[in-house]
Design a protein around this motif. Sequence first.
Motif, mmCIF file in Angstrom:
data_model
loop_
_atom_site.group_PDB
_atom_site.id
_atom_site.type_symbol
_atom_site.label_atom_id
_atom_site.label_comp_id
_atom_site.label_asym_id
_atom_site.label_seq_id
_atom_site.Cartn_x
_atom_site.Cartn_y
_atom_site.Cartn_z
ATOM 1 N N UNK A 294 0.827 -1.196 0.000
ATOM 2 C CA UNK A 294 0.000 0.000 0.000
ATOM 3 C C UNK A 294 0.869 1.255 0.000
ATOM 4 N N UNK A 295 0.287 2.345 -0.417
ATOM 5 C CA UNK A 295 1.003 3.607 -0.443
ATOM 6 C C UNK A 295 1.345 4.089 -1.829
ATOM 7 N N UNK A 296 0.852 3.397 -2.861
ATOM 8 C CA UNK A 296 1.092 3.851 -4.223
ATOM 9 C C UNK A 296 0.269 5.097 -4.534
ATOM 10 N N UNK A 297 -0.906 5.207 -3.907
ATOM 11 C CA UNK A 297 -1.722 6.419 -4.020
ATOM 12 C C UNK A 297 -2.454 6.591 -2.699
ATOM 13 N N UNK A 298 -2.086 7.627 -1.975
ATOM 14 C CA UNK A 298 -2.618 7.880 -0.636
ATOM 15 C C UNK A 298 -3.588 9.044 -0.700
ATOM 16 N N UNK A 299 -4.743 8.883 -0.052
ATOM 17 C CA UNK A 299 -5.686 9.993 0.079
ATOM 18 C C UNK A 299 -5.805 10.334 1.559
ATOM 19 N N UNK A 300 -5.643 11.612 1.871
ATOM 20 C CA UNK A 300 -5.726 12.106 3.240
ATOM 21 C C UNK A 300 -7.050 12.827 3.424
ATOM 22 N N UNK A 301 -7.803 12.436 4.444
ATOM 23 C CA UNK A 301 -9.005 13.169 4.815
ATOM 24 C C UNK A 301 -8.603 14.353 5.683
ATOM 25 N N UNK A 302 -8.685 15.554 5.120
ATOM 26 C CA UNK A 302 -8.126 16.728 5.798
ATOM 27 C C UNK A 302 -9.206 17.658 6.319
ATOM 28 N N UNK A 303 -8.981 18.105 7.539
ATOM 29 C CA UNK A 303 -9.754 19.206 8.112
ATOM 30 C C UNK A 303 -8.753 20.095 8.842
ATOM 31 N N UNK A 304 -9.067 21.372 8.952
ATOM 32 C CA UNK A 304 -8.125 22.318 9.551
ATOM 33 C C UNK A 304 -8.215 22.253 11.072
ATOM 34 N N UNK A 305 -7.740 21.136 11.626
ATOM 35 C CA UNK A 305 -7.697 20.927 13.068
ATOM 36 C C UNK A 305 -6.510 20.013 13.368
ATOM 37 N N UNK A 306 -6.188 19.778 14.625
ATOM 38 C CA UNK A 306 -5.004 18.958 14.927
ATOM 39 C C UNK A 306 -5.028 17.577 14.288
ATOM 40 N N UNK B 280 -8.636 5.750 -7.552
ATOM 41 C CA UNK B 280 -7.845 4.523 -7.396
ATOM 42 C C UNK B 280 -6.745 4.668 -6.342
ATOM 43 N N UNK B 281 -7.107 5.303 -5.250
ATOM 44 C CA UNK B 281 -6.199 5.335 -4.104
ATOM 45 C C UNK B 281 -6.232 3.975 -3.414
ATOM 46 N N UNK B 282 -5.128 3.595 -2.786
ATOM 47 C CA UNK B 282 -5.089 2.304 -2.092
ATOM 48 C C UNK B 282 -4.961 2.443 -0.584
ATOM 49 N N UNK B 283 -4.915 3.696 -0.093
ATOM 50 C CA UNK B 283 -4.792 3.924 1.346
ATOM 51 C C UNK B 283 -5.476 5.232 1.702
ATOM 52 N N UNK B 284 -6.336 5.184 2.720
ATOM 53 C CA UNK B 284 -7.007 6.367 3.254
ATOM 54 C C UNK B 284 -6.401 6.672 4.620
ATOM 55 N N UNK B 285 -5.942 7.900 4.806
ATOM 56 C CA UNK B 285 -5.299 8.293 6.062
ATOM 57 C C UNK B 285 -6.163 9.325 6.779
ATOM 58 N N UNK B 286 -6.403 9.084 8.061
ATOM 59 C CA UNK B 286 -7.172 10.003 8.900
ATOM 60 C C UNK B 286 -6.413 10.258 10.198
ATOM 61 N N UNK B 287 -6.719 11.384 10.832
ATOM 62 C CA UNK B 287 -6.172 11.677 12.144
ATOM 63 C C UNK B 287 -7.116 11.223 13.238
ATOM 64 N N UNK B 288 -6.688 11.423 14.464
ATOM 65 C CA UNK B 288 -7.505 11.073 15.617
ATOM 66 C C UNK B 288 -8.619 12.092 15.810
ATOM 67 N N UNK C 75 -13.601 1.959 8.981
ATOM 68 C CA UNK C 75 -13.094 0.748 9.637
ATOM 69 C C UNK C 75 -14.081 -0.408 9.570
ATOM 70 N N UNK C 76 -15.268 -0.152 9.075
ATOM 71 C CA UNK C 76 -16.259 -1.228 8.978
ATOM 72 C C UNK C 76 -16.777 -1.472 7.562
ATOM 73 N N UNK C 77 -16.251 -0.724 6.567
ATOM 74 C CA UNK C 77 -16.741 -1.007 5.213
ATOM 75 C C UNK C 77 -15.850 -0.499 4.084
ATOM 76 N N UNK C 78 -14.680 0.025 4.387
ATOM 77 C CA UNK C 78 -13.846 0.597 3.327
ATOM 78 C C UNK C 78 -13.247 -0.484 2.428
ATOM 79 N N UNK C 79 -13.267 -0.277 1.101
ATOM 80 C CA UNK C 79 -12.571 -1.209 0.200
ATOM 81 C C UNK C 79 -11.056 -1.001 0.207
ATOM 82 N N UNK C 80 -10.612 0.165 0.698
ATOM 83 C CA UNK C 80 -9.186 0.470 0.719
ATOM 84 C C UNK C 80 -8.636 0.305 2.128
ATOM 85 N N UNK C 81 -7.328 0.106 2.216
ATOM 86 C CA UNK C 81 -6.687 0.078 3.531
ATOM 87 C C UNK C 81 -6.887 1.431 4.211
ATOM 88 N N UNK C 82 -6.983 1.400 5.538
ATOM 89 C CA UNK C 82 -7.223 2.604 6.329
ATOM 90 C C UNK C 82 -6.096 2.754 7.342
#
Length: 264
Positions: A2-14, A89-97, A116-123
């Motif tokens: 994994x990591x060939x195409x990473x998508x980050x879920x971004x919000x302007x917070x920590x 065609x991302x293969x990894x979704x990255x989120x913060x706490x 964490x309960x239905x994503x087709x991509x690694x989280x």
Amino acid sequence: MIGEHVIVGYSNDPGGRDALALGAAITRITGGELTVASIYPPGSPGLAVEAQANLAHAAEELGIVPAEYMAFESRGTGRGLSVLASRIRADLIVLGSASGGQYGRIAVGSAADHLLHRSPEAVMLAPSGYVPPEEPARLTLAYVHRPQCDAAVERVAQAALRLDVPLRLITLDLRTEDQGKLRDDLALAVRLAWESTGLEAESEVAEGHDVPAALKDVEWLPGELLVCAAGEDAQPHRVFLGELAMKVLRSSSCPVTVLPRGFS
């Protein structure tokens, strides 16, 4: 890996900034593409403008790091990230706490819970306040003797070999099972890693009356990544994190990646 195409879920917070830093670190290591996404609900022009402002802030944070920036309309952040990841065609979704959680640990918000309960991509989830090091140090797989974990042993061993880092297999002894059997299962997993990649994995049994107690004395290196396999109840090519693995995730002080069932 994994990591060939990473998508980050971004919000302007920590949490959003932690995810952004982690996503950029992953693509720096893998040489993959990075997409930064801000999700906003339909019928909300003001929030659509805010999403664009979030992306502008993310671009400032990343500086010269190459990335694509996308505002995407969806009724839920988790659902929106999953749909968008599939489209690009991302293969990894990255989120913060999620906000309000313990510093240095992972708090699961609604978006992460959805994924964490239905994503087709690694989280991948970053602990609160996580600062990625320059290089990875070790991959650790939380191991339980079942088909999904056995398949993950081979995949994670291949990733460790490619990244040139050690591999560790760790299993929990919560004093509910025969420890001799747990160690035998772990030895077979170490053998599987060797037979599939030629990599000699470290192994460890963490003991305690519950998950936090078992993980308390486990050493975690700067640059370590913990990997969990999808539960047996997961649909094919979907993430589904079981109760025990969720407790491991919440107790981890390093980023956690959850693989979909049938990940390859």
